[in-house]
Design a protein around this motif. Structure first.
Motif, PDB file in Angstrom:
ATOM      1  N   GLN A   1      -4.244 -11.289 -20.360  1.00 35.96           N
ATOM      2  CA  GLN A   1      -2.901 -10.723 -20.491  1.00 35.96           C
ATOM      3  C   GLN A   1      -2.729  -9.436 -19.706  1.00 35.96           C
ATOM      4  O   GLN A   1      -1.616  -9.083 -19.320  1.00 35.96           O
ATOM      5  N   ALA A   2      -3.848  -8.774 -19.425  1.00 30.19           N
ATOM      6  CA  ALA A   2      -3.757  -7.643 -18.496  1.00 30.19           C
ATOM      7  C   ALA A   2      -3.396  -8.144 -17.109  1.00 30.19           C
ATOM      8  O   ALA A   2      -2.600  -7.527 -16.398  1.00 30.19           O
TER       9      ALA A   2
ATOM     10  N   ALA B   1     -10.780  -5.637 -13.420  1.00 27.81           N
ATOM     11  CA  ALA B   1     -11.066  -6.998 -13.862  1.00 27.81           C
ATOM     12  C   ALA B   1     -11.799  -6.951 -15.193  1.00 27.81           C
ATOM     13  O   ALA B   1     -12.996  -7.140 -15.262  1.00 27.81           O
ATOM     14  N   ASN B   2     -11.055  -6.694 -16.276  1.00 30.62           N
ATOM     15  CA  ASN B   2     -11.727  -6.532 -17.568  1.00 30.62           C
ATOM     16  C   ASN B   2     -11.826  -7.831 -18.332  1.00 30.62           C
ATOM     17  O   ASN B   2     -12.289  -7.851 -19.461  1.00 30.62           O
ATOM     18  N   GLY B   3     -11.326  -8.935 -17.746  1.00 28.02           N
ATOM     19  CA  GLY B   3     -11.499 -10.221 -18.400  1.00 28.02           C
ATOM     20  C   GLY B   3     -10.365 -10.594 -19.340  1.00 28.02           C
ATOM     21  O   GLY B   3     -10.331 -11.697 -19.839  1.00 28.02           O
ATOM     22  N   ASP B   4      -9.417  -9.661 -19.590  1.00 24.75           N
ATOM     23  CA  ASP B   4      -8.308  -9.998 -20.476  1.00 24.75           C
ATOM     24  C   ASP B   4      -7.171 -10.599 -19.664  1.00 24.75           C
ATOM     25  O   ASP B   4      -6.579  -9.939 -18.811  1.00 24.75           O
TER      26      ASP B   4
ATOM     27  N   VAL C   1      -1.681 -10.862 -16.552  1.00 21.01           N
ATOM     28  CA  VAL C   1      -0.266 -11.236 -16.618  1.00 21.01           C
ATOM     29  C   VAL C   1       0.599 -10.008 -16.422  1.00 21.01           C
ATOM     30  O   VAL C   1       1.609 -10.047 -15.698  1.00 21.01           O
ATOM     31  N   ALA C   2       0.180  -8.882 -17.035  1.00 24.08           N
ATOM     32  CA  ALA C   2       0.958  -7.645 -16.872  1.00 24.08           C
ATOM     33  C   ALA C   2       1.009  -7.249 -15.403  1.00 24.08           C
ATOM     34  O   ALA C   2       2.087  -6.925 -14.878  1.00 24.08           O
TER      35      ALA C   2
ATOM     36  N   ARG D   1     -14.204  -3.704 -10.770  1.00 22.36           N
ATOM     37  CA  ARG D   1     -14.581  -4.170 -12.106  1.00 22.36           C
ATOM     38  C   ARG D   1     -13.825  -3.423 -13.194  1.00 22.36           C
ATOM     39  O   ARG D   1     -13.688  -3.928 -14.300  1.00 22.36           O
TER      40      ARG D   1
END
Lengths: 101, 171, 651
Positions: C633-634, C628-631, C636-637, C625
């Motif tokens: 674009q993270a 998996a912060n929900g962003d 995508v990175a 968790r």
């Protein structure tokens, strides 16, 4: 035929990189979708280049399908964007994280 | 430098500038500007396709992207009618920096890795009909019939899906 | 005109249809429909049986009818058909089952009148009848076994019919579990037989294999002994013999007509039927025969002694059933198969009558079962009194009543029979005389406790202050009269005079194969003197009962119980057998269960496998968790970084 294959591929790589940077950095969901379109176009360019240099028109069919996929993706993506806007009053992708955990 | 080379450079620079205008914040703050820059980029791309004898695809590119997809984008942008406050400021974070670095690295490695391979590729001789509507159509219904039909199903489900998702919910 | 083999379907299937109908539509049926179907179906069976048996007798000696419905199991050489088989033995059984069964259904109409589970009751009872008919009509051992299990199931369902009473539900479970132990032996025997028989388990097939010259069975008597003893283990479970009889007294928790039908007249005799059916196999092993007869004689005596001290009217009858079943096993064990089946039939009539009479009494006394609360019922319930008295006379072996003929036949044959193999007498004569003596003592006790019951409950004056006994309604009365008359007259089909013994002549073809092994030392003189002994035994028993419970020695029972307190309480508590079984079998099992539960289940399976895997997943989730912060674009990175790593690896 003056332009070598590597030029076309180079152009595709540059466009792909620009698109990827857009997808990774822009917060507006609409712009993210546009960046995705740029990436897809760069892939199409690669297909078409090789089709021309190998003399095989078969790749054009795949390009056609990629365009169809892109169109479908835009349609669905924009519909989702509208829903998220209704929910969040914004289309910023980093704010659409309600479904985490 | 041959005439073809000059034309390629013009088209390539145009396409890249358009793409940059979409992606880079100073130009793309307003999504409507981004959409217009994208159209410009795509039209230049279509020129590149023509250079590669992909006439039919070039026409489709202009029709679908510049016509249909862009119209859709513009419609949505106007429907949402985002105010400047709602348009968020660019935000920087470590993973965005990481992404940009990775993307550039990938681009650099692929480009430099491919150039000396691709030098040995020479253009094949092609018939005059290469890339016209008839030849592409022939390929679609002979070689890629299943994929072609499948893309029609995909489009249909995308239509249905988009309508379902964007529809106003009662309750 | 229905062909005789098709008639067998008419015998077998009406109760199944009835069971299905009442079982499925129970909620939507009125009582009238329920009992028209539930009682009508058995009577259809009865008619079909009567027709079929009449036609069978017309076919002459050694005739039988076979009806094959469909091939059931075909695996390699194992081939089992779903086929029915009517020969004299199954004729007798089906006649008894459908006749007694139909009338008990009729009786139930009155007895269960006010029960909310009316349709369920008739559904179960019909299903029982179907299973029982399948048991006796089945042409092969596996088919018999289906019926065997089916009646076990119905018995369980009906003992626990009032399942909201925990003790009753537990009694049902006890019956089921004890029977399961016996069934295990039955199954093992069946598997062993299947190997030797190369898959043909039909009765005619086994018989032919046994009789064939140089057959496997003659050469391997140890094997025969093993198989027959294992089958007998099954019989001790189903027919409540020592050591597996303990479930039957508890089975009295069910409605009384059920006790009459299942736990007296039909199901419990399945073991006797099975041995009679396989007589050609049993007779080969003298060891088994001695064991069967011995267990039978011991059970007859043992259960009779317990019967003396019981105060619950149904418990007395339950122990008398066990005792009478002991007689039947004694009979088949000494090679008196015909006499065993004869006693089975007469017993079905008089024991059903006794139970139904008891049911009428309980009904009239509003659920009271203690005989010391009753008394003087003769005046209040004349019809019940008639039926109960005639059945009591029959079971006690009073001359000219049915039980006299069959019991006397058994005792006579037990005394005079010898088992002979290859011209040699294989079992000592004293063994048969011992069995006879045990049977005779049991007969005295039987007469004693049955008349004790009769005198206490039916004569004198009513002891209960609250009860108002009344005569039963028409459906119960009809049944009581029919079966009560039956328990008087049924004996006359098997009178001990050679020419008049229709019954055993009818059965002769079935037991033909075992006849050469049995040698009778009897002659008319022995017969008459043994008969005299039996009559005297019955007389002594009745006289003692009369003296102690209605005559001059009224105070004797009271004095005896206070003087010999320990003996009395030993018998009253049924020799503490339930407690002994509890300590020897149930307790260790419970202990094993606790160990398995605490150590294996809770300690290992729960802790490591169940909760352990959950904990592992939880731990992984907690780790993930963070990422998996929900962003998007993270992600995508991460994706681009991964792509970069992939490219670096490839180039």
């Amino acid at each position: 035929m003056g332009v070598p294959l590597s030029y076309y591929i180079g152009l595709a790589v540059v466009l792909f990189t620009i698109g990827a940077i857009g997808v990774a950095t822009r917060r507006n969901m609409l712009v993210v979708l546009m960046s995705l379109e740029i990436m897809m176009n760069s892939v199409n360019l690669v297909f078409i280049s090789f089709a021309r240099f190998r003399g095989d028109v078969g790749a054009h069919g795949i390009v056609f399908v990629v365009i169809a996929v892109a169109a479908a993706e835009v349609a669905v993506g924009l519909a989702i964007a509208i829903q998220i806007f209704k929910h969040n009053r914004s289309v910023n992708v980093d704010e659409a994280d309600k479904l985490k955990y | 430098m041959s005439a073809e080379m000059i034309v390629f450079w013009i088209l390539a620079i145009g396409a890249v500038l358009g793409a940059l205008a979409v992606v880079l914040p100073p130009f793309g703050r307003n999504p409507l500007h981004g959409a217009l820059a994208l159209v410009v980029s795509f039209i230049f791309m279509a020129g590149v396709y023509v250079q590669l004898s992909a006439f039919f695809v070039a026409v489709i590119q202009v029709l679908v992207y510049a016509g249909a997809v862009m119209t859709l984008f513009v419609f949505v942008i106007m429907l949402l009618n985002l105010t400047p406050e709602e348009l968020a400021q660019p935000k920087y974070s470590w993973y965005k920096v990481l992404s940009v670095f990775s993307a550039l690295a990938i681009g650099f490695i692929v480009a430099s890795g491919l150039t000396h391979v691709l030098v040995h590729f020479h253009a094949a001789s092609i018939p005059a009909t290469f890339g016209n509507a008839a030849s592409v159509g022939g390929v679609l219904v002979k070689k890629w019939l299943f994929v072609f039909e499948f893309s029609s199903i995909l489009l249909l489900s995308a239509i249905v899906g988009a309508v379902l998702i964007a529809r106003k919910r009662r309750s | 005109m229905i062909s005789t083999s098709h008639l067998l379907y008419w015998v077998l299937f009406p109760p199944l249809i009835g069971a299905f109908f009442n079982g499925v539509f129970s909620r939507h049926l009125s009582r009238r429909v329920v009992h028209w179907v539930g009682v009508g179906m058995p009577f259809i069976s009865l008619l079909a049986v009567l027709t079929a048996v009449l036609r069978l007798t017309g076919m002459g000696h050694d005739a039988s009818v076979t009806a094959t419905l469909f091939p059931w199991i075909t695996v390699g050489t194992l081939h089992i058909d779903f086929s029915l088989f009517l020969d004299p033995l199954s004729s007798v059984m089906t006649l008894v089952i459908t006749f007694v069964g139909s009338f008990i259904h009729l009786y139930s109409m009155g007895y269960m009148e006010e029960d909310p589970g009316y349709a369920r009751y008739f559904s179960h009872l019909n299903l029982f009848l179907f299973s029982m008919l399948l048991l006796v009509l089945g042409r092969s051992l596996p088919l018999l076994f289906i019926g065997w299990e089916g009646v076990g199931l119905c018995s369980y369902l009906l003992i626990g019919f009032w399942f909201d009473d925990t003790t009753k539900a537990k009694a049902g479970k006890k019956a089921f579990i004890v029977n399961r132990i016996g069934d295990f032996g039955f199954l093992l025997a069946m598997f062993l037989l299947a190997f030797v028989m190369k898959g043909d388990l039909s009765f005619p097939g086994i018989k032919a294999a046994v009789l064939a010259p140089g057959s496997y069975f003659h050469a391997h008597l140890g094997f025969v002994t093993l198989v027959t003893l294992l089958l007998f283990v099954g019989a001790t479970g189903k027919s409540a013999q020592i050591p597996l009889y303990i479930w039957l007294p508890d089975a009295m928790a069910g409605p009384t007509p059920v006790s009459a039908l299942i736990h007296a007249a039909t199901m419990v005799t399945a073991g006797v039927y099975m041995i009679a059916r396989l007589n050609f196999l049993y007779i080969l092993s003298p060891t088994t025969m001695a064991v069967v007869a011995g267990i039978g004689a011991l059970t007859a005596l043992y259960a009779a002694t317990i019967g003396i001290a019981q105060n619950d009217i149904k418990k007395v009858l339950a122990y008398s059933t066990i005792s009478q079943l002991g007689y039947m096993f004694l009979a088949v064990g000494v090679g008196a198969f015909g006499a065993g089946v004869f006693h089975l039939m007469t017993h079905a009539f008089f024991k059903a009558t006794l139970f139904l009479g008891a049911g009428a009494v309980i009904h009239a006394m509003h659920g009271e079962q203690n005989i010391w609360e009753m008394g003087g019922l003769r005046k209040h319930m004349p019809i019940t009194n008639f039926a109960f008295l005639s059945a009591t006379l029959a079971i006690s072996g009073v001359p000219l009543f049915s039980g006299f003929f069959s019991k006397d036949d058994i005792l006579y044959q037990a005394f005079t029979h010898r088992i002979v193999v290859n011209g040699h007498q294989v079992l000592p004569a004293w063994l048969f005389q011992l069995y006879w003596a045990l049977g005779l003592i049991a007969a005295i006790i039987t007469a004693f406790y049955m008349f004790r019951l009769y005198f206490v409950a039916f004569t004198g004056s009513l002891r209960s202050k609250t009860a108002h006994p009344h005569e039963v309604n028409w459906s119960m009365a009809t049944t009581l009269i029919v079966l009560g008359t039956g328990s008087i007259v049924m004996g006359y089909v098997g009178m001990p005079i050679e020419k008049l013994n229709v019954f055993e002549h009818f059965l002769d073809p079935v037991f033909e194969a075992s006849a050469p092994f049995i040698h009778s030392t009897g002659n008319p003189t022995t017969m008459w003197s043994l008969m005299g002994a039996s009559v005297t035994a019955a007389g002594i028993g009745i006289l003692l009962a009369w003296l102690m419970y209605a005559g001059a020695w009224r105070n004797f029972p009271q004095a005896f119980t206070t003087k010999c307190k320990h003996l009395y309480s030993l018998v009253f508590h049924k020799y503490y057998v339930d407690e002994i079984y509890g300590a020897l079998v149930v307790r260790p099992l419970m202990w094993t269960r606790d160990v398995l539960h605490q150590v294996v289940d809770k300690g290992i399976i729960d802790n490591i496998f169940v909760n352990g895997s959950a904990r592992f997943v939880d731990l992984v989730g907690r780790g993930i968790r963070i990422v998996a912060n929900g962003d998007v674009q993270a992600y995508v990175a991460a994706f681009l970084l991964g792509a970069l790593a992939l490219i670096l690896i490839i180039f």
